[in-house]
Scaffold this active site. Structure first.
Site, PDB file in Angstrom:
ATOM      1  N   CYS A  18      10.719 -24.253  42.114  1.00 44.08           N
ATOM      2  CA  CYS A  18      11.714 -23.248  41.733  1.00 44.08           C
ATOM      3  C   CYS A  18      12.175 -23.443  40.287  1.00 44.08           C
ATOM      4  O   CYS A  18      11.941 -24.474  39.685  1.00 44.08           O
ATOM      5  CB  CYS A  18      12.921 -23.344  42.643  1.00 44.08           C
ATOM      6  N   ARG A  37       6.578 -19.032  36.716  1.00 42.48           N
ATOM      7  CA  ARG A  37       6.356 -20.015  37.781  1.00 42.48           C
ATOM      8  C   ARG A  37       6.196 -19.349  39.141  1.00 42.48           C
ATOM      9  O   ARG A  37       5.777 -19.988  40.095  1.00 42.48           O
ATOM     10  CB  ARG A  37       7.555 -20.980  37.855  1.00 42.48           C
ATOM     11  N   TRP A  76      10.923 -20.263  44.891  1.00 46.23           N
ATOM     12  CA  TRP A  76       9.548 -19.962  45.308  1.00 46.23           C
ATOM     13  C   TRP A  76       9.356 -20.692  46.617  1.00 46.23           C
ATOM     14  O   TRP A  76       9.108 -21.894  46.642  1.00 46.23           O
ATOM     15  CB  TRP A  76       8.555 -20.457  44.253  1.00 46.23           C
ATOM     16  N   ASN A 136      16.069 -28.147  43.550  1.00 46.59           N
ATOM     17  CA  ASN A 136      14.604 -28.139  43.574  1.00 46.59           C
ATOM     18  C   ASN A 136      14.181 -29.416  44.258  1.00 46.59           C
ATOM     19  O   ASN A 136      14.696 -30.484  43.907  1.00 46.59           O
ATOM     20  CB  ASN A 136      14.024 -28.191  42.157  1.00 46.59           C
ATOM     21  N   GLY A 137      13.226 -29.319  45.171  1.00 45.25           N
ATOM     22  CA  GLY A 137      12.743 -30.529  45.826  1.00 45.25           C
ATOM     23  C   GLY A 137      12.843 -30.420  47.331  1.00 45.25           C
ATOM     24  O   GLY A 137      12.937 -29.324  47.877  1.00 45.25           O
ATOM     25  N   GLU A 185     -18.752 -25.863  43.199  1.00 43.96           N
ATOM     26  CA  GLU A 185     -17.457 -25.567  42.578  1.00 43.96           C
ATOM     27  C   GLU A 185     -17.497 -25.852  41.066  1.00 43.96           C
ATOM     28  O   GLU A 185     -16.957 -25.086  40.268  1.00 43.96           O
ATOM     29  CB  GLU A 185     -16.359 -26.384  43.286  1.00 43.96           C
ATOM     30  N   LYS A 196     -16.803 -22.969  38.305  1.00 44.66           N
ATOM     31  CA  LYS A 196     -15.741 -23.092  37.300  1.00 44.66           C
ATOM     32  C   LYS A 196     -16.311 -22.868  35.911  1.00 44.66           C
ATOM     33  O   LYS A 196     -15.734 -22.160  35.101  1.00 44.66           O
ATOM     34  CB  LYS A 196     -15.131 -24.502  37.426  1.00 44.66           C
ATOM     35  N   GLU A 205     -17.288 -19.159  35.357  1.00 45.63           N
ATOM     36  CA  GLU A 205     -16.106 -18.285  35.311  1.00 45.63           C
ATOM     37  C   GLU A 205     -15.441 -18.247  33.942  1.00 45.63           C
ATOM     38  O   GLU A 205     -15.076 -17.189  33.462  1.00 45.63           O
ATOM     39  CB  GLU A 205     -15.035 -18.847  36.268  1.00 45.63           C
ATOM     40  N   HIS A 218     -37.657 -28.458  45.651  1.00 45.36           N
ATOM     41  CA  HIS A 218     -38.239 -27.306  46.351  1.00 45.36           C
ATOM     42  C   HIS A 218     -38.148 -26.033  45.519  1.00 45.36           C
ATOM     43  O   HIS A 218     -38.223 -24.934  46.055  1.00 45.36           O
ATOM     44  CB  HIS A 218     -37.547 -27.114  47.710  1.00 45.36           C
ATOM     45  N   LYS A 246      -6.977 -12.560  39.295  1.00 42.40           N
ATOM     46  CA  LYS A 246      -6.484 -13.719  40.044  1.00 42.40           C
ATOM     47  C   LYS A 246      -6.608 -13.489  41.544  1.00 42.40           C
ATOM     48  O   LYS A 246      -7.000 -14.380  42.285  1.00 42.40           O
ATOM     49  CB  LYS A 246      -5.017 -14.011  39.665  1.00 42.40           C
TER      50      LYS A 246
HETATM   51  C1  AGP Z   1     -11.609 -19.347  41.634  1.00 46.38           C
HETATM   52  O1  AGP Z   1     -11.671 -20.026  40.425  1.00 46.38           O
HETATM   53  C2  AGP Z   1     -11.823 -17.927  41.549  1.00 46.38           C
HETATM   54  N1  AGP Z   1     -10.965 -17.284  40.650  1.00 46.38           N
HETATM   55  C3  AGP Z   1     -12.113 -17.167  42.849  1.00 46.38           C
HETATM   56  O2  AGP Z   1     -13.357 -17.583  43.270  1.00 46.38           O
HETATM   57  C4  AGP Z   1     -11.102 -17.326  44.003  1.00 46.38           C
HETATM   58  O3  AGP Z   1     -11.158 -18.610  44.522  1.00 46.38           O
HETATM   59  C5  AGP Z   1     -11.428 -16.285  45.090  1.00 46.38           C
HETATM   60  O4  AGP Z   1     -11.302 -14.998  44.546  1.00 46.38           O
HETATM   61  C6  AGP Z   1     -10.570 -16.425  46.308  1.00 46.38           C
HETATM   62  O5  AGP Z   1      -9.222 -16.229  46.023  1.00 46.38           O
HETATM   63  P1  AGP Z   1      -8.107 -16.616  47.064  1.00 46.38           P
HETATM   64  O6  AGP Z   1      -8.179 -18.086  47.259  1.00 46.38           O
HETATM   65  O7  AGP Z   1      -6.834 -16.165  46.445  1.00 46.38           O
HETATM   66  O8  AGP Z   1      -8.435 -15.877  48.337  1.00 46.38           O
END
Ligand code: AGP
Length: 635
Positions: free
Chosen positions: A26, A51, A100, A124-125, A506, A510, A513, A529, A630
């Site tokens: 928060c 935040r 939050w 907060n906490g 992953e 990353k 992306e 393979h 996002k």
């Molecule tokens: C992660 O770096 C990405 N931006 C993306 O793959 C994300 O994880 C995916 O869209 C799922 O989002 P969510 O966890 O909010 O469902």
């Protein structure tokens, strides 16, 4: 607990069932001085909006008492509620809070400030022993209005003040009763010339002005007014008046160095980091403690997840688990499969939510369907959950309280990562791994598939996780140096075996992306393979090499195959630096070893940093990479 001489009851007499209510993320602002407090408090809260929050509130001292206004939703709602409250606009001392919720409903009653008698307080906490304190206070006649842990602190402080203790003494006594983490700000109607502050494990700063002083959870909140900052330390209690800052720790006066902040407001929001992504990578040590906090008893080898009661009762009947998610959350599901299969011995399938929802999904009442999502709003994950609902038991593993996925599922396990702002998911992923590990242990305990000793051992390693993460972050400079060598490359291959295969996926995701460099993750054993045909000096290979004996040796063989074909190699490993690899990589990044279950999480951190540094070197928009959102609320 001392017996109170008086406890002033506030609010309705209707009993409220207490719930765990943790608010580590928060925003807090306090002001005392010669200007009107309200615009300063609102301005500060606005600066902390990044935040994330779901409700807010302000309390100010006025003639003859304290006035409070709270609202759910965005700050505009608080502003609307404040409009016309002239009595509040004249005050020159007040405290403000954005909440939050990480657990507990985001309602007006749960919003801060909380009041008891003459006191109004924000926090907060987490107060870990709030249930016992609340029960005791209720027995003594206190009436609680909210579901929060915070309200016990307001009642305790009020009680000590009513017993005749001086304000700071009362604060000290209150802090002596609560266990957990906190940054408290309190005002007392009978001492309207000061704000009381206490800190333990949750950040809080003081800002020095001329004839006025400020308090905040984060520097940006007060940056428009002062750059003279005093950072409080754990155990500090402070009494802030318009002209003075008095600080003590364990009963003795302490002097905390004043610092001058040169950050611009945006840098300040990022906690001094250049990007939110880097801040969030560094946040991990702290937020993982939030994911774990109060959820297990190490001695008993037991995991406590009261929110999963329904699942606990059915744990022995579950025959199959299906995990659904998208992107990074899908990678977390792949790790979750390892945990659930090896701890709870339940066969698991992992599916892309976008695939699952358009297949004939064979879900019956003995199937547990787990939807994993940071935002809880990803349309495909929600769609997959809808397909399963009514057929099997459904569980959401989510970061955002009250998100659509949480409302749809039968149960929710929150990850407590705090708001994740950068599009590239980092801390959400690691907290998902830990939440899934706790879930697997919870199931194992109820199904009798692990002994107490075995569970205790896993929990003991989890206790060390936050400090191991902090230690792992020390590789940052070494990773940045490796990134410099590789930033101009156009393709990358990430290889890993077993639980490190999802980490390879992953790491590759990353990198692509945020740096727009093509990268693929592959199971190291599958390389020969097909993908081996791609390998030459233009295709660097990042090998995620865990020390686990069998896989270590097998991965080393793969590494030799890669090296023999001229690839540039980066090794990320938890093997000890003394251990011979038999190859000469361009860079070797060592992370600490805690346990084989936690290796993937720690090995992932250098990959987050690698993607970050390569992206920065290539000048991309790290926090808002092109074409990405996002939360993906379209198909
Ligand atoms: C992660 O770096 C990405 N931006 C993306 O793959 C994300 O994880 C995916 O869209 C799922 O989002 P969510 O966890 O909010 O469902």
């Amino acid at each position: 607990m001392r017996s109170p001489s008086a406890c002033i009851a506030v609010g309705s007499r209707r009993a409220v069932r207490p719930k765990r209510n943790t608010e580590a993320m928060c925003g807090i602002v306090g002001y005392i001085g010669n200007r009107e407090a309200l615009p300063i408090l609102l301005g500060g809260l606005e600066t902390l909006e990044y935040r994330g929050y779901d409700s807010s509130g302000i309390a100010v001292c006025v003639k003859g008492g304290i006035e409070i206004t709270r609202a759910t939703g965005k700050l505009i709602e608080l502003k609307k509620a404040l409009a016309g409250r002239k009595v509040m606009s004249e005050s020159r001392i007040g405290i403000g809070h954005t909440r939050w919720a990480t657990h507990g409903r985001p309602t007006e009653t749960n919003a801060h400030p909380h009041s008891a008698g003459r006191v109004s307080l924000i926090h907060n906490g987490i107060i870990e022993n709030y249930l016992e304190l609340r029960a005791e206070l209720e027995r003594e006649g206190c009436v609680f209005k909210s579901e929060t842990d915070t309200e016990v602190a307001a009642h305790l402080l009020n009680r000590f003040l009513e017993q005749g203790f001086k304000p700071l003494e009362a604060m000290r006594l209150m802090c002596g009763e609560v266990r957990g983490s906190y940054a408290f700000l309190a005002i007392d109607a009978e001492n309207p010339d000061r704000i009381l502050v206490a800190k333990n494990s949750t950040p809080i700063i003081l800002g020095r002005g001329e004839g006025e002083n400020f308090i905040a959870s984060d520097i940006p909140a007060i940056l428009p007014h002062t750059r003279r900052i005093v950072i409080l330390e754990d155990g500090d209690l402070a009494e802030v008046t318009a002209d003075s800052l008095y600080i003590e720790n364990r009963g003795s006066i302490v002097k905390r160095q004043e610092q001058t902040v040169s950050w611009d407001p945006i840098t300040a929001q990022k906690g001094g980091f250049k990007h939110f992504m880097l801040k969030e990578i560094y946040d991990q040590a702290r937020v993982l403690s939030d994911t774990l906090r109060s959820r297990f008893n190490e001695q008993e080898g037991s995991v406590q997840l009261p929110e999963l009661e329904k699942l606990g009762a059915k744990a022995k009947e579950i025959k199959r688990v299906v995990l659904v998610a998208c992107g990074t959350a899908w990678h977390a599901c792949l790790e979750g499969k390892f945990f659930i299969e090896s701890f709870a011995r339940i066969p698991c399938e992992v599916d892309y939510a976008s695939e699952f929802r358009y297949r004939t999904s064979l879900i019956d009442s003995d199937t547990l369907v787990i939807a994993v999502s940071q935002s809880g709003e990803t349309l495909d994950t929600l769609g997959a959950l809808e397909c399963a609902s009514g057929k099997g038991l459904t569980l959401a593993v989510c970061n955002v309280v009250g998100a659509s996925i949480c409302r749809k599922a039968d149960m929710v396990l929150y990850t407590h990562a705090g708001p994740e702002i950068s599009v590239a998911s980092t801390k959400a992923f690691t907290t998902q791994l830990v939440a899934l590990e706790l879930l697997a242990l919870y199931l194992a305990e109820r199904r009798g598939t692990m002994s107490t000793d075995e569970r205790r051992k896993v929990l003991q390693s989890l206790v060390h996780l936050p400090s191991a993460v902090a230690q792992t972050l020390r590789v940052d400079a070494a990773v940045a140096a490796a990134a410099k060598q590789l930033a101009s490359v156009r393709d990358f291959l990430f290889l890993g075996r077993g639980t490190c295969y999802p980490i390879a996926l992953e790491g590759a995701l990353k990198l692509k992306e945020i740096s727009y460099i093509h990268a693929e993750g592959y199971p190291a054993g599958e390389m020969k393979h097909g993908p081996i045909a791609l390998i030459d000096e233009r295709m660097p290979v990042v090998m995620i090499l865990q020390r686990e004996k069998q896989l270590f040796e097998k991965s080393l063989s793969n590494l030799k195959e890669v090296e023999a074909r001229g690839a540039r190699v980066v090794v990320v490993t938890d093997a000890s630096p003394e251990q011979a690899l038999g190859v000469t990589p361009e860079a070797t990044i060592h992370v600490p070893f805690v346990s084989s279950e936690l290796s993937p999480l720690l090995l992932n951190i250098p990959l987050q940093l690698l993607a970050y540094h390569v992206a920065v070197m290539n000048g991309t928009d790290v926090d808002l990479p092109r074409n990405l959102a996002k939360s993906v609320t379209v198909e």
